[in-house]
Enzyme design. Structure first.
Site, mmCIF file in Angstrom:
data_model
loop_
_atom_site.group_PDB
_atom_site.id
_atom_site.type_symbol
_atom_site.label_atom_id
_atom_site.label_comp_id
_atom_site.label_asym_id
_atom_site.label_seq_id
_atom_site.Cartn_x
_atom_site.Cartn_y
_atom_site.Cartn_z
ATOM 1 N N ASP A 38 0.828 -1.197 0.000
ATOM 2 C CA ASP A 38 0.000 0.000 0.000
ATOM 3 C C ASP A 38 0.858 1.241 0.000
ATOM 4 O O ASP A 38 2.064 1.197 0.238
ATOM 5 C CB ASP A 38 -1.067 -0.012 1.095
ATOM 6 C CG ASP A 38 -0.568 0.189 2.501
ATOM 7 O OD1 ASP A 38 0.602 0.529 2.697
ATOM 8 O OD2 ASP A 38 -1.369 0.024 3.421
ATOM 9 N N ASN A 46 -4.065 12.716 0.768
ATOM 10 C CA ASN A 46 -5.460 13.147 0.615
ATOM 11 C C ASN A 46 -5.768 14.370 1.476
ATOM 12 O O ASN A 46 -6.428 15.306 1.014
ATOM 13 C CB ASN A 46 -6.421 12.012 0.966
ATOM 14 C CG ASN A 46 -6.597 11.016 -0.154
ATOM 15 O OD1 ASN A 46 -6.336 11.310 -1.317
ATOM 16 N ND2 ASN A 46 -7.019 9.831 0.186
ATOM 17 N N HIS A 51 -8.313 14.661 -2.602
ATOM 18 C CA HIS A 51 -8.518 13.307 -3.120
ATOM 19 C C HIS A 51 -8.096 13.152 -4.576
ATOM 20 O O HIS A 51 -7.716 12.053 -4.990
ATOM 21 C CB HIS A 51 -9.970 12.882 -2.930
ATOM 22 C CG HIS A 51 -10.301 12.669 -1.484
ATOM 23 N ND1 HIS A 51 -10.001 11.501 -0.827
ATOM 24 C CD2 HIS A 51 -10.879 13.479 -0.565
ATOM 25 C CE1 HIS A 51 -10.379 11.590 0.422
ATOM 26 N NE2 HIS A 51 -10.921 12.787 0.626
ATOM 27 N N ASP A 55 -5.816 10.258 -5.991
ATOM 28 C CA ASP A 55 -6.132 9.460 -7.179
ATOM 29 C C ASP A 55 -4.931 9.374 -8.115
ATOM 30 O O ASP A 55 -4.633 8.321 -8.680
ATOM 31 C CB ASP A 55 -7.316 10.064 -7.933
ATOM 32 C CG ASP A 55 -8.644 9.888 -7.207
ATOM 33 O OD1 ASP A 55 -8.700 9.156 -6.195
ATOM 34 O OD2 ASP A 55 -9.625 10.504 -7.664
ATOM 35 N N GLU A 81 -5.975 2.140 -0.670
ATOM 36 C CA GLU A 81 -4.654 2.447 -1.224
ATOM 37 C C GLU A 81 -3.788 1.205 -1.315
ATOM 38 O O GLU A 81 -2.576 1.288 -1.416
ATOM 39 C CB GLU A 81 -3.948 3.525 -0.388
ATOM 40 C CG GLU A 81 -3.431 3.073 0.955
ATOM 41 C CD GLU A 81 -4.436 3.133 2.094
ATOM 42 O OE1 GLU A 81 -3.994 2.982 3.235
ATOM 43 O OE2 GLU A 81 -5.644 3.309 1.874
#
Length: 166
Positions: A38, A46, A51, A55, A81
């Site tokens: 992750d 974030n 966000h 992304d 994630e």
């Protein structure tokens, strides 16, 4: 079967394919490994940048992994994630080498976001069925997850094999 953001397979497809790959490997005495990784400090990305920046980080990690996997391997978005890779016919050592081939380019990736540079790193955990048969695919995931947790405890931006925890 595909995650719309990263364009890699989704968790539902992992849940469909890992049991099959596990059973096949056990039946035919083949090697099989799984990597779970992750993005380190993803919440910070974030929270600080929004966000959409998160992304972008997810897509960047997916692209680094896609460039590395073999045709026989499968890459999945495992969670928010998190990513998972099923590595067929792969020993523990080969899985660690593969994971490093993903981790190092991610570490060098600098995302540009509204005039700011964002560094991204990943931590990962590896488990395999070559040494000991963990019994079922859920245990294999748990083993990789435990190794991932260890990587995070040890400072992040690293890959740990479950068998190195012993």
């Amino acid at each position: 079967i595909t995650d719309p953001l990263t364009q890699v397979f989704n968790r539902g497809y992992l849940n469909e394919n890992l049991p099959k790959a596990f059973k096949r490997a056990v039946r035919y005495h083949q090697r099989l490994a799984i990597l779970i990784c992750d993005i380190d400090h993803f919440k910070r990305i974030n929270d600080r940048f929004g966000h959409l920046a998160g992304d972008q980080a997810l897509r960047a990690v997916a692209q680094c992994a896609e460039r590395t996997i073999r045709e026989s391997d499968m890459l999945f978005r495992y969670g928010g994630e998190e990513f998972a890779v099923i590595l067929t016919e792969t020993s523990e050592e080969e899985a660690l080498a593969f994971a490093e081939k993903v981790r190092k380019p991610v570490e060098k990736t600098v995302l540009k976001w509204q005039g700011t540079e964002i560094n991204v790193t990943i931590s990962g955990g590896i488990a395999s069925i070559q040494n000991d048969n963990p019994g079922d695919f859920e245990t294999l995931i748990d083993m990789a997850d435990e190794a991932l947790f260890f990587s995070k405890q040890r400072g992040r931006n690293r890959i740990t094999s479950f068998y190195n925890l012993k």
